[in-house]
Write an enzyme that holds these catalytic residues in place. Structure first.
Site, mmCIF file in Angstrom:
data_model
loop_
_atom_site.group_PDB
_atom_site.id
_atom_site.type_symbol
_atom_site.label_atom_id
_atom_site.label_comp_id
_atom_site.label_asym_id
_atom_site.label_seq_id
_atom_site.Cartn_x
_atom_site.Cartn_y
_atom_site.Cartn_z
ATOM 1 C CB CYS A 1 9.375 1.913 40.488
ATOM 2 S SG CYS A 1 9.155 3.304 39.371
ATOM 3 C CG HIS A 2 2.886 0.595 40.171
ATOM 4 N ND1 HIS A 2 3.063 0.838 41.504
ATOM 5 C CD2 HIS A 2 1.596 0.869 39.902
ATOM 6 C CE1 HIS A 2 1.905 1.232 42.031
ATOM 7 N NE2 HIS A 2 1.000 1.268 41.083
ATOM 8 N NE ARG A 3 1.196 5.467 42.992
ATOM 9 C CZ ARG A 3 -0.087 5.108 42.977
ATOM 10 N NH1 ARG A 3 -0.869 5.459 41.973
ATOM 11 N NH2 ARG A 3 -0.584 4.413 43.960
ATOM 12 N NE ARG B 1 2.002 2.242 34.661
ATOM 13 C CZ ARG B 1 1.232 2.992 33.889
ATOM 14 N NH1 ARG B 1 1.759 3.723 32.942
ATOM 15 N NH2 ARG B 1 -0.067 3.011 34.061
#
Ligand code: UD1
Length: 370
Positions: free
Chosen positions: A209-211, A244
């Site tokens: 998960c990075h967005r 992030r």
């Protein structure tokens, strides 16, 4: 001799470049490639490890300005450094990959000093203008001299935008990468220390998960982790954390509860990532690259986004979209467990590098810019 300057900056670009750069090196008498690193991804495990593992040539230039602020200043700072390099070095063309801020900065800087741009992975669209990547790709396609598309659908998008004259279907460069390296896929020593054997020797889910759309939205991020906690009652989850995500979770200071059956580890090197995706029962992701890697590795995927640029993976039954609600995430992962897609080659046969080099050498298009 054609002098190409390739600008890379983000993890997926190092991976993609490994296929084309090694193929370009075999044409050293006619083409030379110089790598510029924009500095967008800078941690050892987000950058250096890929250069070493995928045997990428070291960058000749690494941009010096601070590129870790907002999107606009990141792009602007890269552009001003790149303009200096392009003006001094005067490459014949600038090559870029994908849709990141590095892609945009390099393309804009190049066209401003009249250097043609070649865009690998052109023509993708999510039709979601809230995504920074969608804005980047639309602009880069429009200003590139040569758009190299991974699929028929990407070609159609380029055609709709009036760009068919500058576009060519070459297939997906990631397919080349998987072909080149899937036999080498294994857990690195570092990863094997972090991922318990007891977890990966039994069925597990591989998640990423990075967005910003998810990580920076507290409601969605909380739902995402509630979903993971639900899934992890049945199956353990291995979650390599993008910086992030790690920094956002640190800001929440423990208020987002994570079950001990969700194994959160540092970002993985490429071989370990491929190894775990291949071995996982299901992949759960918001990454474009991982949707396709899991497709090539024939592991069912659940994508927690409203849309995807890689719709062929859905049409063939390997991928499905999920809302970010805990119940929907769990339902989709459990449905995917027992599913299998059809075999197909919507993204070519893993010979995109060869087609790209043929297009540069044989189609004479570069002469029109000389
Ligand atoms: C970028 C791309 C995205 C791609 C992703 C792959 C854009 C607009 N987005 O998103 O399309 O899917 O890369 O990972 O270009 N950070 C670190 N260490 C690093 C790298 C990043 O701490 O090595 C931090 C940054 O300082 C920033 C955050 O992580 O605070 C996000 O990095 P950024 O490059 O802005 O975007 P990505 O989310 O990585």
């Amino acid at each position: 001799m054609i002098r190409i300057f390739t600008v890379l900056g983000a993890r997926p670009q190092f991976i993609k470049a490994s296929a084309l750069s090694s193929a370009l090196a075999e044409h050293g008498d006619t083409i030379s490639e110089t790598i510029i690193h924009s500095g967008q991804h800078y941690d050892e495990n987000m950058s250096e490890v890929f250069f070493k593992q995928l045997r990428l040539t070291k960058p000749k230039f690494t941009l010096q300005q601070n590129v870790h602020s907002g999107h606009a200043s990141m792009t602007g700072n890269m552009m001003s450094d790149l303009e200096g390099i392009f003006n001094t070095e005067k490459p014949d063309l600038v090559l870029v990959y994908g849709d990141t801020n590095t892609t945009l900065a390099a393309s804009l800087a190049a066209v401003k000093v009249q250097i043609p741009v070649v865009h690998v992975e052109a023509g993708l669209r999510s039709n979601n203008m809230r995504m920074p990547e969608e804005i980047n790709r639309i602009i880069v396609d429009r200003i590139s001299a040569l758009n190299l598309a991974p699929s028929e659908k990407a070609m159609n998008n380029l055609k709709s935008d009036g760009l068919i004259e500058s576009s060519l279907l070459v297939g997906d460069i990631m397919h080349d990468v998987i072909k080149n390296f899937s036999n080498e896929a294994r857990l690195s020593t570092k990863a094997s220390l972090e991922v318990p054997d007891a977890v990966i020797n039994k069925p597990f889910v591989f998640a990423t998960c990075h967005r910003g759309e998810t990580t920076d939205n507290q409601v969605l991020l909380t739902e995402f982790f509630k979903g993971l906690n639900l899934i992890s009652k049945e199956l353990p989850i291995v979650l390599p954390m993008h910086p992030r995500l790690k920094s956002v979770l640190a800001k929440h200071n423990g208020t987002i509860r994570v079950s001990p059956n969700v194994h959160m580890i540092d970002p993985l090197d490429f071989f370990s990532s491929i190894f775990l995706q291949k071995r996982a029962k299901v992949v759960l992701t918001d990454s474009g690259g991982i949707q396709k890697e899991s497709f090539y590795l024939e592991t069912p995927c659940v994508t927690f986004r409203e849309e995807t640029e890689w719709t062929e993976t859905i049409d063939l039954g390997w991928n499905r979209l999920s809302q970010i609600s805990s119940n929907e995430l769990a339902r989709n992962v459990f449905d995917a467990l027992s599913s299998r897609g059809q075999i197909g080659n919507p993204y070519g046969r893993g010979d995109a590098s060869k087609k790209i080099i043929d297009s540069l050498l044989n189609q004479g298009w570069i002469n029109q810019f000389k």
